[in-house]
Design a protein around this motif. Sequence first.
Motif, short mmCIF file in Angstrom:
data_model
loop_
_atom_site.label_atom_id
_atom_site.label_comp_id
_atom_site.label_asym_id
_atom_site.label_seq_id
_atom_site.Cartn_x
_atom_site.Cartn_y
_atom_site.Cartn_z
N LEU A 215 -28.50 -36.95 39.34
CA LEU A 215 -29.32 -37.61 38.30
C LEU A 215 -30.26 -36.82 37.65
O LEU A 215 -30.39 -36.78 36.31
N VAL A 216 -30.95 -35.84 38.29
CA VAL A 216 -32.01 -34.98 37.70
C VAL A 216 -31.30 -34.03 36.69
O VAL A 216 -31.79 -33.78 35.58
N GLY A 217 -29.95 -33.53 37.37
CA GLY A 217 -29.51 -32.67 36.28
C GLY A 217 -28.81 -33.21 35.25
O GLY A 217 -28.79 -32.50 33.88
N MET A 218 -28.52 -34.42 34.98
CA MET A 218 -28.12 -35.09 34.16
C MET A 218 -29.17 -35.42 32.88
O MET A 218 -29.22 -35.42 31.98
N GLY A 219 -30.26 -35.81 33.76
CA GLY A 219 -31.42 -36.12 32.81
C GLY A 219 -32.07 -35.05 32.11
O GLY A 219 -32.26 -34.99 30.67
N VAL B 122 -20.28 -34.32 28.31
CA VAL B 122 -19.97 -32.88 28.87
C VAL B 122 -21.27 -32.12 29.60
O VAL B 122 -21.06 -31.68 30.60
N SER B 123 -22.23 -32.21 28.82
CA SER B 123 -23.36 -31.56 29.05
C SER B 123 -24.27 -32.07 30.30
O SER B 123 -24.58 -31.64 31.14
N LEU B 124 -24.03 -33.56 30.46
CA LEU B 124 -24.40 -34.34 31.60
C LEU B 124 -23.70 -33.98 32.81
O LEU B 124 -24.45 -33.91 33.91
N PHE B 125 -22.48 -33.89 32.92
CA PHE B 125 -21.68 -33.34 33.85
C PHE B 125 -22.04 -31.87 34.56
O PHE B 125 -22.15 -31.66 35.67
N GLY C 137 -12.60 -34.94 32.70
CA GLY C 137 -12.02 -35.21 33.95
C GLY C 137 -12.08 -33.96 34.80
O GLY C 137 -12.50 -34.28 36.01
N THR C 138 -11.84 -32.83 34.28
CA THR C 138 -12.04 -31.50 35.18
C THR C 138 -13.55 -31.55 35.76
O THR C 138 -13.77 -31.09 36.78
N LEU C 139 -14.76 -31.84 34.90
CA LEU C 139 -15.96 -31.63 35.37
C LEU C 139 -16.17 -32.65 36.37
O LEU C 139 -17.18 -32.37 37.18
N ILE C 140 -15.67 -34.04 36.32
CA ILE C 140 -15.92 -34.87 37.09
C ILE C 140 -15.31 -34.63 38.43
O ILE C 140 -16.10 -34.64 39.76
N LEU C 141 -14.06 -33.95 38.66
CA LEU C 141 -13.60 -33.33 39.81
C LEU C 141 -14.35 -32.27 40.47
O LEU C 141 -14.66 -32.31 41.63
#
Length: 340
Positions: free
Chosen positions: A67-71, A292-295, A11-15
């Motif tokens: 998206l690139v960061g997540m991938g 978490v790594s994706l965020f 939740g913190t990382l999404i914010l």
Amino acid sequence: MQHKKWLFMSGTLILLLLLAMYIHLTSGAFAMTTPEVIKTLLRIESTAQFDLVIFDFRLPRIITAALVGMGLAMVGVVLQGITKNALADPGIIGINAGAGCAIVIFMFFFQVELVNVEINSLLKILIVPLFGFVGGAIAAAIILAISYKQGRMDMQKLILTGIAINTGFSAITLFWSLKMDEGDYQAAAIWMNGSIYNSNWYFVSAMLPWLIILGIYIYRKAYLLDYFQLEEETVLSLGISLEKEKVKLLLASVGLVSACVSVSGSIGFIGLMAPHIARQLVGIHHRYMMPVSLFIGAILLVFSDYIAKTVFSPVELSVGIVVSLVGIPYFLYLLVKSKG
């Protein structure tokens, strides 16, 4: 307890990601206030000028960066899990270089500019990740062929071979880029250094199917990465086809890297840093650590692109350079820490 910690961190990382996207969206040569952005997004009193800035320029760039960061972060998790090496990264072991080399060759023969994309280039843009996959798969096949020893993957050989492959494909990429005319070479050079400044919805369309399909597949296999941390004899005694699963995950990772490289060029260190930070936050269980790594990967790249866009304005840095300025010291820190 770990589940609650994971929910809190997620939740913190999404914010934080939303905050990064908001800052990126409202900053630039054409400044916009919060009410203006909200009205434009909700189609309330929108103007052609605001629509152009948000929907044609800034929003596709921000979504591409996320998206690139997540991938790249997901691939970093997989490679570090497979190799049991905390320094593994798609850029370091040569997959980025293989995919990038194939894409530059594609750009040379088919006259595709990944910096200035026209509408009639849509089909070519959608095909680019396929060529990247071929290049990445060739790099992975060479790495696997050399690193296999008595039917098993030698992780030390895999890392060393990957470094050599990275150097070799980078040289081939340079060779083909130098054969381009001046305009194409300039576009290719910008792209190779890592660039998403001219991203558009075509780029998002080209990479999104790869990220969704392969991302779901990798996450469903995330539990295997926990098992891979055990001794190989223990994993085999559990009935897991160790080498086959490693190859499947590696090929899925190649596909993800190819999709990312096709729209952003070669951006290193995201796949190195994001898993490490996530591991510190939520522990080593990959079903918790991977999201978490994706965020974190998305936040790192969105913020890096924001810095690239604003710090030296009106001159704009390559986002790959900004990430490297952070990633190289972090890599050296991890290297020193691992020796200690």
